[in-house]
Design an enzyme around this catalytic site. Sequence first.
Site, short mmCIF file in Angstrom:
data_model
loop_
_atom_site.label_atom_id
_atom_site.label_comp_id
_atom_site.label_asym_id
_atom_site.label_seq_id
_atom_site.Cartn_x
_atom_site.Cartn_y
_atom_site.Cartn_z
N ILE A 263 -0.06 9.38 8.18
CA ILE A 263 -0.58 8.48 9.20
C ILE A 263 -0.20 7.04 8.88
O ILE A 263 0.14 6.71 7.75
CB ILE A 263 -2.12 8.60 9.32
CG1 ILE A 263 -2.80 8.25 7.98
CG2 ILE A 263 -2.51 9.99 9.80
CD1 ILE A 263 -4.31 8.22 8.04
N GLY B 142 -4.00 1.70 8.27
CA GLY B 142 -4.91 0.97 9.15
C GLY B 142 -4.56 -0.51 9.21
O GLY B 142 -4.66 -1.14 10.27
N HIS C 152 0.30 8.03 3.54
CA HIS C 152 1.17 7.42 4.54
C HIS C 152 2.64 7.80 4.39
O HIS C 152 3.47 7.34 5.18
CB HIS C 152 1.03 5.90 4.47
CG HIS C 152 -0.39 5.44 4.52
ND1 HIS C 152 -1.19 5.62 5.62
CD2 HIS C 152 -1.18 4.84 3.58
CE1 HIS C 152 -2.39 5.15 5.38
NE2 HIS C 152 -2.42 4.67 4.15
N ASP D 138 0.84 -1.19 0.00
CA ASP D 138 0.00 0.00 0.00
C ASP D 138 0.88 1.25 0.00
O ASP D 138 1.36 1.70 1.03
CB ASP D 138 -0.90 0.00 1.24
CG ASP D 138 -1.89 1.17 1.23
OD1 ASP D 138 -1.75 2.06 0.36
OD2 ASP D 138 -2.80 1.18 2.08
#
Length: 287
Positions: A211, A214, A196, A191
């Site tokens: 961030i 998840g 990110h 990903d």
Amino acid sequence: MIDYEKVMAMRKDGLRYSYTDRDVMLYACGIGMGADPMEENELAFVNEATATVRPLKVVPTFASVAAWGAEPGTSREMGLTGVVLDGERDITFHKPLPTAANITADVSILGVYDKGKDTGAVIRLRTVLKDSDGLALATLVSSYFAVADGGFGGPCGAQPKAHDVPSRSPDQVIDIPTRRDQALIYRLCGDRYALHSEPQFARRAGYAQPILHGMCTYGITCRAILQTYAGYEPVAIRRHAARFSAPVVPGDIVTLELWKDGNVISFQAKVKERGVTVIKNGISVLT
């Protein structure tokens, strides 16, 4: 705009993927395992070179990246126009994941829910990973929230009820620190979304900084089960599911609260310093 009938009919079978022990070890490093080079239990997931021969172990939630990108259709084909966020992940493990394999993925749509024009849409997918003999390794149920795509006229339908954690005090509480560069490591598992890794992109999306994925946080919760109730044995975990409720910022300390009832482990995760719950409704079922 989402065409409900078209999206519900979408599926792709027999998508081919392969991975090696390098991918397995990179994933384990990506969720923070091996940070202590003297911790033998975690080294078993990140190091195949040993003085005493032992098999390399595979974190069960590696299944979430083993066929990264397996989708029944592109965002454009689905009619998605805006940001799509991870909502939930629920993986059932049928067989131990090998350290290297050629696998296939069958992907289909389980449901599309219209939450309203100003509320968005929820899309649920099912992915079945199979080994080279066609035997199921894992079944992944994924839920995604399409922020800008509600109001397409589809059913609002009730989604499956989330698992409720017990109301009593947790049986165990553990802290798992994340690294400041952890998202940059984890993104190499598949990903590579700029949210990110790119500060400017993150700020445009409303975040002060990039961030953590998840799904990296999801892997961290699996780490917690491995080290507390599974004896670091991947085969001890039959199912692992969680709902994402807030992002982790690289460098946060993730506090896991765990409850054990028979072979069912309930869990949730918080970042106490920022006063947020990042994982809700967690459940892990042991063999």
